[in-house]
Design an enzyme around this catalytic site. Sequence first.
Site, PDB file in Angstrom:
ATOM      1  N   HIS A 164       4.013   1.345   2.324  1.00 50.54           N
ATOM      2  CA  HIS A 164       5.199   0.661   1.787  1.00 50.54           C
ATOM      3  C   HIS A 164       5.843   1.497   0.680  1.00 50.54           C
ATOM      4  CE1 HIS A 164       2.647  -2.966   2.985  1.00 50.54           C
ATOM      5  NE2 HIS A 164       3.738  -3.158   3.691  1.00 50.54           N
TER       6      HIS A 164
ATOM      7  N   GLY B 289       9.086   1.708   8.623  1.00 45.40           N
ATOM      8  CA  GLY B 289       8.021   2.655   8.924  1.00 45.40           C
ATOM      9  C   GLY B 289       7.871   2.900  10.420  1.00 45.40           C
TER      10      GLY B 289
ATOM     11  N   HIS C 139       0.856  -1.187   0.000  1.00 42.52           N
ATOM     12  CA  HIS C 139       0.000   0.000   0.000  1.00 42.52           C
ATOM     13  C   HIS C 139       0.894   1.241   0.000  1.00 42.52           C
ATOM     14  CE1 HIS C 139       1.083   0.156   4.207  1.00 42.52           C
ATOM     15  NE2 HIS C 139       0.539  -1.041   4.413  1.00 42.52           N
TER      16      HIS C 139
HETATM   17  P1  AMP Z   1       4.908  -4.989   6.609  1.00 40.62           P
HETATM   18  O1  AMP Z   1       4.683  -5.396   5.194  1.00 40.62           O
HETATM   19  O2  AMP Z   1       3.640  -4.770   7.380  1.00 40.62           O
HETATM   20  O3  AMP Z   1       5.911  -5.850   7.324  1.00 40.62           O
HETATM   21  O4  AMP Z   1       5.571  -3.553   6.544  1.00 40.62           O
HETATM   22  C1  AMP Z   1       6.773  -3.341   5.849  1.00 40.62           C
HETATM   23  C2  AMP Z   1       7.321  -1.988   6.206  1.00 40.62           C
HETATM   24  O5  AMP Z   1       6.374  -0.975   5.836  1.00 40.62           O
HETATM   25  C3  AMP Z   1       7.567  -1.831   7.714  1.00 40.62           C
HETATM   26  O6  AMP Z   1       8.794  -1.113   7.906  1.00 40.62           O
HETATM   27  C4  AMP Z   1       6.383  -1.027   8.149  1.00 40.62           C
HETATM   28  O7  AMP Z   1       6.632  -0.248   9.310  1.00 40.62           O
HETATM   29  C5  AMP Z   1       6.147  -0.144   6.950  1.00 40.62           C
HETATM   30  N1  AMP Z   1       4.779   0.358   6.944  1.00 40.62           N
HETATM   31  C6  AMP Z   1       3.641  -0.379   7.061  1.00 40.62           C
HETATM   32  N2  AMP Z   1       2.558   0.422   7.087  1.00 40.62           N
HETATM   33  C7  AMP Z   1       3.016   1.692   7.003  1.00 40.62           C
HETATM   34  C8  AMP Z   1       2.395   2.991   6.996  1.00 40.62           C
HETATM   35  N3  AMP Z   1       1.073   3.132   7.081  1.00 40.62           N
HETATM   36  N4  AMP Z   1       3.189   4.068   6.889  1.00 40.62           N
HETATM   37  C9  AMP Z   1       4.537   3.938   6.811  1.00 40.62           C
HETATM   38  N5  AMP Z   1       5.181   2.761   6.819  1.00 40.62           N
HETATM   39  C10 AMP Z   1       4.440   1.658   6.911  1.00 40.62           C
END
Ligand code: AMP
EC number: 6.3.2.1
Length: 289
Positions: free
Chosen positions: A34, A144, A31
Amino acid sequence: MRVIATIEEFRAARAALHGTVGLVPTMGYLHEGHLSLVRRARAENDNVITTIFVNPTQFSPAEDLARYPRDLPRDLALLEAEKVDLVFAPDVAEMYPPGFGTFVDAGPITAPLEGAARPGHFRGVATVVCKLFNITTPHRAYFGQKDAQQTLVIRRMTLDLNLPVEIVVCPIVREPDGLAMSSRNVYLNPEERRAATVLFRALQAAQDRFRAGERNGDALRAAMRAVIDAEPLARADYVSVADLDDLHELEEVTSRALASLAVRIGTTRLIDNCLLEVRGERREARGER
Ligand code: AMP
């Protein structure tokens, strides 16, 4: 953009890259949150690597590993549009072959909040991120602020194990109504989706009280809890006003704090956070060290 599933092939492709490399580790179902990390990595490095791997070791048996949303073709189209150079998308057997036995434990920072609610979660996170650093050997890695404790765990591990990578933390990307973007938001039905703004509303309540001069930790936590308790579809897992460095719960906020919470909306567990900071301390609180 090359999409590679094996470590051996990936190492060969990585060796052929010239200049700096920025890494964005993800679990896919991408999204705008990411993609904000990918864009920052693109702006700051000669090459961008994104990894897509739903890491089983960070899920407990009771959690949503099997139903975690996946859409690799869609993810790859989004990454191609962002001019990502290499995508590493291994399967579980590639990352955890038979006999796998080594795990990374980042210590006390993994104990409270998400660590208490999800035993073993950060052991899985630290282990997979360490492996991904070793496989992709980036100059910088982008995470993030949405997962605030995770950024502290990764920083701790990187420092303690002398990993030669700079950790960059990027702001939370939100939907127009304040809900933090998350792959898990897809689980919410329309009614739950409306209720899910309760996380942002609770953080705003803490923020409002803080700006009005409230510095008492219990009062700030109570302000968040009151907002959640008023939402029938929501159940608080925890609310926290904690020290930004070691995450111990604060009695009084002297300069800055991390307000964070985990809330169940139906069967979906969501997290969010914001920084509470006295004016004039913004730079450091944003992680710009
Ligand atoms: P995930 O796929 O949930 O493991 O997230 C991958 C990376 O994207 C991690 O570093 C998360 O912190 C970051 N991330 C997920 N959601 C958001 C968001 N809404 N805003 C900024 N970074 C995000």
